[in-house]
Design a protein around this motif. Structure first.
Motif, short mmCIF file in Angstrom:
data_model
loop_
_atom_site.label_atom_id
_atom_site.label_comp_id
_atom_site.label_asym_id
_atom_site.label_seq_id
_atom_site.Cartn_x
_atom_site.Cartn_y
_atom_site.Cartn_z
N ASN B 173 0.82 -1.21 0.00
CA ASN B 173 0.00 0.00 0.00
C ASN B 173 0.86 1.27 0.00
O ASN B 173 0.52 2.25 -0.66
CB ASN B 173 -0.94 0.00 1.21
CG ASN B 173 -1.94 -1.15 1.15
OD1 ASN B 173 -2.14 -1.73 0.08
ND2 ASN B 173 -2.55 -1.47 2.27
N ASP B 278 -15.40 -0.06 7.00
CA ASP B 278 -14.90 -0.44 5.67
C ASP B 278 -13.38 -0.52 5.62
O ASP B 278 -12.81 -1.07 4.68
CB ASP B 278 -15.39 0.56 4.62
CG ASP B 278 -16.91 0.60 4.56
OD1 ASP B 278 -17.51 -0.49 4.48
OD2 ASP B 278 -17.50 1.69 4.63
N LEU B 279 -12.71 0.11 6.59
CA LEU B 279 -11.25 -0.01 6.69
C LEU B 279 -10.83 0.28 8.12
O LEU B 279 -11.55 0.94 8.87
CB LEU B 279 -10.54 0.95 5.72
CG LEU B 279 -10.79 2.44 5.89
CD1 LEU B 279 -9.47 3.17 6.10
CD2 LEU B 279 -11.49 2.99 4.65
N GLU B 281 -7.46 1.63 10.14
CA GLU B 281 -6.07 2.09 10.24
C GLU B 281 -5.58 1.68 11.63
O GLU B 281 -5.76 2.38 12.62
CB GLU B 281 -5.96 3.59 10.01
CG GLU B 281 -6.23 4.00 8.56
CD GLU B 281 -5.28 3.35 7.55
OE1 GLU B 281 -4.16 2.98 7.93
OE2 GLU B 281 -5.68 3.18 6.39
N ILE B 316 -6.03 -4.35 0.34
CA ILE B 316 -6.94 -3.30 -0.14
C ILE B 316 -8.27 -3.86 -0.66
O ILE B 316 -9.33 -3.29 -0.41
CB ILE B 316 -6.25 -2.47 -1.26
CG1 ILE B 316 -5.21 -1.53 -0.63
CG2 ILE B 316 -7.27 -1.65 -2.05
CD1 ILE B 316 -5.79 -0.40 0.20
N PRO B 321 -9.73 -3.96 4.80
CA PRO B 321 -8.40 -3.42 4.50
C PRO B 321 -7.81 -2.69 5.71
O PRO B 321 -8.51 -1.97 6.42
CB PRO B 321 -8.67 -2.43 3.36
CG PRO B 321 -9.98 -2.85 2.77
CD PRO B 321 -10.77 -3.43 3.92
N THR B 324 -4.00 1.25 4.87
CA THR B 324 -4.32 1.44 3.45
C THR B 324 -3.38 2.41 2.76
O THR B 324 -3.32 2.42 1.53
CB THR B 324 -5.78 1.92 3.25
OG1 THR B 324 -5.91 3.25 3.79
CG2 THR B 324 -6.77 0.99 3.92
N GLN B 349 -9.57 8.26 2.10
CA GLN B 349 -10.37 7.10 1.68
C GLN B 349 -11.86 7.44 1.61
O GLN B 349 -12.54 7.09 0.65
CB GLN B 349 -10.16 5.93 2.66
CG GLN B 349 -8.80 5.26 2.59
CD GLN B 349 -8.64 4.39 1.34
OE1 GLN B 349 -9.53 4.27 0.51
NE2 GLN B 349 -7.46 3.78 1.20
N VAL B 359 -10.19 2.23 -1.27
CA VAL B 359 -11.07 1.14 -0.85
C VAL B 359 -12.45 1.42 -1.43
O VAL B 359 -13.01 2.50 -1.21
CB VAL B 359 -11.14 1.06 0.70
CG1 VAL B 359 -12.17 0.02 1.13
CG2 VAL B 359 -9.77 0.74 1.28
N ALA B 362 -15.86 3.18 0.30
CA ALA B 362 -15.54 3.36 1.72
C ALA B 362 -16.41 4.47 2.31
O ALA B 362 -16.40 5.60 1.84
CB ALA B 362 -14.06 3.72 1.87
N ALA B 365 -14.67 4.47 8.63
CA ALA B 365 -13.32 3.99 8.97
C ALA B 365 -13.10 3.99 10.48
O ALA B 365 -13.63 4.84 11.20
CB ALA B 365 -12.26 4.88 8.30
#
Lengths: 132, 386
Positions: B173, B278-279, B281, B316, B321, B324, B349, B359, B362, B365
């Motif tokens: 990434n 959806d993601l 970190e 990803i 994910p 990212t 994102q 993503v 998205a 997050a």
């Protein structure tokens, strides 16, 4: 220099002196002001036996300043037989590899030289494999 | 309580900025975020920074950094929580705006590492542990991670190379992130032959400490500019939780309790479950931290988090994910700035501005930064508003 700081910790460094909680009898090391088990005030001194076993360990290759002349050296989490876990270097390993579960005992060793022109030596606890 | 939104973002590339001072790095991120947010003038700035007193001999950053950037007269001060400083500063900014005391707040994460090198930096970072009882044994932050990783290997017996998947995801990434320190994918062979930092933590199990500055401009939903070219992102959950400082004081060090509780609280405020994002970190200051954080968040069972990486679920195009834009491993680890970089990257994102790392669809997050081995954990939920 931090002379008062090292002086203040002499009972812990040289004698592994912690506390026993007067309310719930929990053994505590390092010393705290409040017992983590019952929330009562903790202030009764308790001498730990210095015997325990390795809970986890690492071998340090990239060391912080003050220790970088000594690499590689092993640091462990040692579970004392009275319950608490203490962070300390392993020493006198010889050819032996550290392992989880290894029985160890406390010894007094040089920890490092304080990084200044006065060259103060700092001594404290390390742990070695139990002598047979 | 007002809805808090992120109206603007700014960042500089993470790296070795020999030519840039602490104040100039900060100003670039601050001014970029203000511009991106439509030019709103902040009434306050909260600064996530961990080591400037040690590595730059500089305190009083609130005055220095607002003064240098032409913002004299506003409220500004540092929030310090080691590697979670950026996340904690974001928490303070969210509180300020949500309460109504402040209408527009800048949250800055900044760290100047490279004025010192090697063992001096290691010694400074180790100050996030219990100095009297951990750092004084010669243990570093990597050493703390190694104690956890060794125990994890002992208790759960995963394949040793599974840890490498986190570095592979991060580098894959980071390769597409123009603000990443390392923009190159790595191979499994490279991971397997990496030198030891603190056995079993190798060079690729650890994010490189590097300079960085990132900022977000916060305001309330009803005070945000109406004509921004990008969607607003709402902060729908915000939480900071602490655990014992020292690893040796935890009944189960692998539980990462603070990481668990900070996700639970942030998700509860947002009215979602951790799996609804959806993601993620996640904090990959060390690969074992990313792994334990996934398990602590309830996204995998204890002892099985590594399977998500091995199965491709965290890439990803996977189910969830992570890292990212490269995470600490490839974007780089600017310590006290990490939490703000994560916020900036999540906003990219959610706005659909993540380029080749976008993503798909998205909308929501989760970001989480850690101080020490999750001695402090800061978690936020960010959601796109249409």
């Amino acid at each position: 220099m931090e002379i008062p700081r090292h002086w203040r910790l002499k009972k812990q460094r040289y004698g592994l002196v912690g506390e026993v909680c007067p309310h719930c009898d929990a053994k505590i090391f390092p010393p705290r002001d409040v017992c983590p088990h019952c929330g009562g005030e903790a202030k009764t001194a308790f001498n730990f036996s210095g015997r325990g076993e390795v809970y986890s360990y690492t071998v340090m290759h990239d060391a912080p300043a003050g220790f970088d002349q000594n690499t590689p050296y092993a640091v462990a989490l040692v579970k004392l037989e009275e319950g608490p876990v203490v962070t300390a270097q392993l020493t006198d390993l010889g050819e032996e590899q550290p392992r989880i579960g290894m029985p160890v005992e406390m010894v007094t060793r040089k920890i490092r030289e304080d990084a200044n022109e006065r060259g103060m030596l700092i001594y404290g606890y390390k742990f070695r494999p139990v002598l047979r | 309580m007002r809805d808090v939104v992120i109206a603007g973002i700014g960042q500089i590339p993470v790296g070795e900025h020999w030519d840039l001072s602490l104040r100039t790095m900060a100003a670039r991120a601050m001014l970029a975020a203000i511009k991106d947010g439509g030019g709103m003038k902040p009434q306050a700035m909260y600064i996530g920074n961990f080591l400037s007193p040690v590595l730059s001999h500089q305190e009083n950053l609130g005055a220095l950094l607002t003064d240098n950037a032409g913002l004299t007269g506003i409220e500004a001060f540092t929030v310090e929580a080691a590697g979670a400083s950026g996340g904690a500063a974001l928490r303070v900014g969210v509180n300020a705006v949500a309460s109504g005391f402040i209408d527009c707040a800048l949250v800055l994460g900044v760290e100047k590492i490279t004025d010192m090198v090697g063992s001096e930096v290691e010694a400074a970072v180790a100050q996030s542990s219990d100095y009297d009882y951990e750092a004084m044994t010669g243990l570093s932050s990597a050493g703390q991670a190694a104690l956890l990783m060794q125990r994890y290997l002992y208790e759960y017996n995963p394949p040793r190379e599974a840890f490498g998947e986190f570095a592979l995801i991060a580098h894959a990434n980071g390769a597409n992130n123009p603000n990443a320190f390392f923009r190159k994918a790595i191979s499994r062979e490279a991971y397997a032959s990496a030198g030891m930092v603190s056995d079993p933590v190798n060079m690729f199990d650890m994010g490189p400490y590097a300079d960085g500055a990132a900022a977000v401009l916060l305001t309330a939903r009803d005070t945000a500019p109406k004509d921004l070219p990008h969607p607003l992102v709402r902060v729908s959950g915000s939480s900071v939780v602490i655990d014992t400082l020292a690893l040796h004081d935890r009944p189960n060090p692998l539980a990462f309790d603070a990481a668990c509780q900070s996700v639970e609280r942030a998700c509860s405020q947002a009215g979602i479950m951790p799996g609804d994002v959806d993601l993620f970190e996640v904090c990959d200051a060390f690969s074992i931290y990313a792994l334990l954080s996934l398990e602590a968040a309830g996204l995998a069972r204890h002892g099985e988090g590594w399977k998500m990486a091995v199965n491709g679920e965290l890439s990803i195009n996977g189910k969830l994910p992570i890292l990212t834009m490269g995470g600490c491993k490839a974007r780089g680890n600017p310590l006290g700035a990490v939490g703000v970089y994560q916020a900036v990257e999540a906003v990219q994102q959610l706005r659909g501005q993540a380029g080749r790392n976008q993503v798909k669809d998205a909308r929501r997050a989760l970001i989480q930064s850690l101080g020490g081995p999750a001695s402090t954990a800061a978690a936020h939920i960010l959601e796109r508003l249409d």
